[in-house]
Design a protein around this motif. Structure first.
Motif, PDB file in Angstrom:
ATOM      1  N   ALA A   1       0.722  -1.223   0.013  1.00  0.00           N
ATOM      2  CA  ALA A   1       0.107  -0.021  -0.150  1.00  0.00           C
ATOM      3  C   ALA A   1       0.989   1.285   0.248  1.00  0.00           C
ATOM      4  O   ALA A   1       1.801   1.339   0.534  1.00  0.00           O
ATOM      5  CB  ALA A   1      -0.881   0.160   1.188  1.00  0.00           C
TER       6      ALA A   1
ATOM      7  N   CYS B   1      -4.189  -2.171   5.555  1.00  0.00           N
ATOM      8  CA  CYS B   1      -4.174  -2.350   4.415  1.00  0.00           C
ATOM      9  C   CYS B   1      -2.800  -2.992   3.980  1.00  0.00           C
ATOM     10  O   CYS B   1      -2.470  -2.906   2.827  1.00  0.00           O
ATOM     11  CB  CYS B   1      -4.365  -0.850   3.642  1.00  0.00           C
ATOM     12  SG  CYS B   1      -4.416  -1.179   1.956  1.00  0.00           S
TER      13      CYS B   1
ATOM     14  N   CYS C   1      -6.732   2.995   1.271  1.00  0.00           N
ATOM     15  CA  CYS C   1      -6.709   1.353   1.023  1.00  0.00           C
ATOM     16  C   CYS C   1      -6.657   1.060  -0.605  1.00  0.00           C
ATOM     17  O   CYS C   1      -7.616   0.803  -0.821  1.00  0.00           O
ATOM     18  CB  CYS C   1      -7.111   0.482   1.811  1.00  0.00           C
ATOM     19  SG  CYS C   1      -6.612  -1.405   1.881  1.00  0.00           S
TER      20      CYS C   1
END
Length: 296
Positions: free
Chosen positions: A169, A202, A175
């Motif tokens: 990420a 995430c 996210c």
């Protein structure tokens, strides 16, 4: 591994096509009761997570294999596996599968080297977003092991660098993770979205392992919870096939919020507010720790 041989009658639940019946499916099965187990025995080899539900190749003889014994008792050689989005609930349906769990038709691929006794399939390609990875494309390919006990996807450490980089990420963008697609023998492609494989904050639910290729004949990918979250899976031990169909199951609001994904109470289930409070406290603690480190 040391133990003693025993025999027991194993019964499943009542037949689902006869509501309220008291007619369980039972089979007489020989078992090995372990009295001494070395930890290295299990660390050095993969586990499919289905205790007692491996193929006959792992058993001393058919009398020690749960599935073979159920077939001998007349049960159709299929079982279906479903797990809820947050993995707090799961369901096995023996003798067939629960069509109500499916949002799309099943697609089938053969079990790879069934004589090994594992529920494995041949992986012939992996794609992250629009990028096809340079793995699993040679003659040997890769093997995917259906691992119901794994909370994520576990990949060979020496093949993980590009995959881990592409599924990382980017801070400050929310996210957002690319689709992750696996192509199996027979041309079927299973695609995981960010909602399927994003964990808390995430972080992609992808891990690495160091199991040697020579054990199963090809690099091993363990396909765990993210796959079962996205696809209802049918295990056919009569013809050694695996079937996958998009699952009909609501998302967990709690899991989505923990990952930093949008959670609409109209389309997901479970609490939201207290999860947001916990995430806020975690972020505040992280910022405070960073501030203290700067002061030092």
């Amino acid at each position: 591994l040391e133990g003693v041989f025993v025999r027991d009658t194993v019964c499943l639940g009542d037949h689902v096509d006869i509501p309220g019946s008291r007619d369980p499916a039972c089979a007489s099965v020989a078992l090995l009761t372990a009295t001494t187990v070395q930890e290295a025995t299990f660390r050095a080899r993969p586990s499919d997570g289905m205790v007692g539900l491996g193929l006959p190749g792992q058993s001393i003889n058919p009398g020690f294999n749960m599935l073979s014994c159920l077939s001998a008792d007349g049960l159709r050689p299929h079982f279906g596996f479903w797990v809820s989005d947050d993995a707090h609930e799961a369901e096995l349906t023996f003798g067939g599968h629960d069509k109500e769990r499916l949002a799309a038709d099943l697609e089938w691929t053969p079990v790879a080297v069934p004589e090994k006794g594992h529920w494995m399939i041949d992986i012939v390609g992996i794609r992250v977003g629009d990028k096809k990875l340079d793995v699993c494309t040679n003659k040997k390919g890769c093997r995917g092991l259906l691992d119901t006990s794994s909370p994520g996807i576990t990949v060979p450490s020496d093949m993980s660098k590009e995959l881990l980089e592409l599924t990382k990420a980017i801070e400050g963008t929310g996210c957002k993770l690319p689709n992750l697609s696996f192509e199996f023998r027979g041309g079927i492609v299973l695609t995981l979205t960010v909602e399927d494989y994003a964990g808390p904050q995430c972080e992609a639910e992808i891990r690495t392992h160091h199991i040697q290729d020579d054990m199963l004949g090809a690099p091993l990918f363990m396909l765990g919870e993210p796959f079962f979250r996205a696809y209802y899976t049918v295990f056919d031990w009569g013809f050694f096939n695996l079937g996958f169909g998009k699952v009909k199951s609501p998302r967990s609001c709690q899991r989505l919020v923990a990952a930093g994904l949008p959670a609409d109470p109209a389309t997901c289930i479970g609490p939201i507010d207290h999860v947001r409070d916990e995430i806020f406290l975690m972020e505040e603690s992280h910022q405070l720790l960073q501030h203290r480190n700067l002061e030092i």
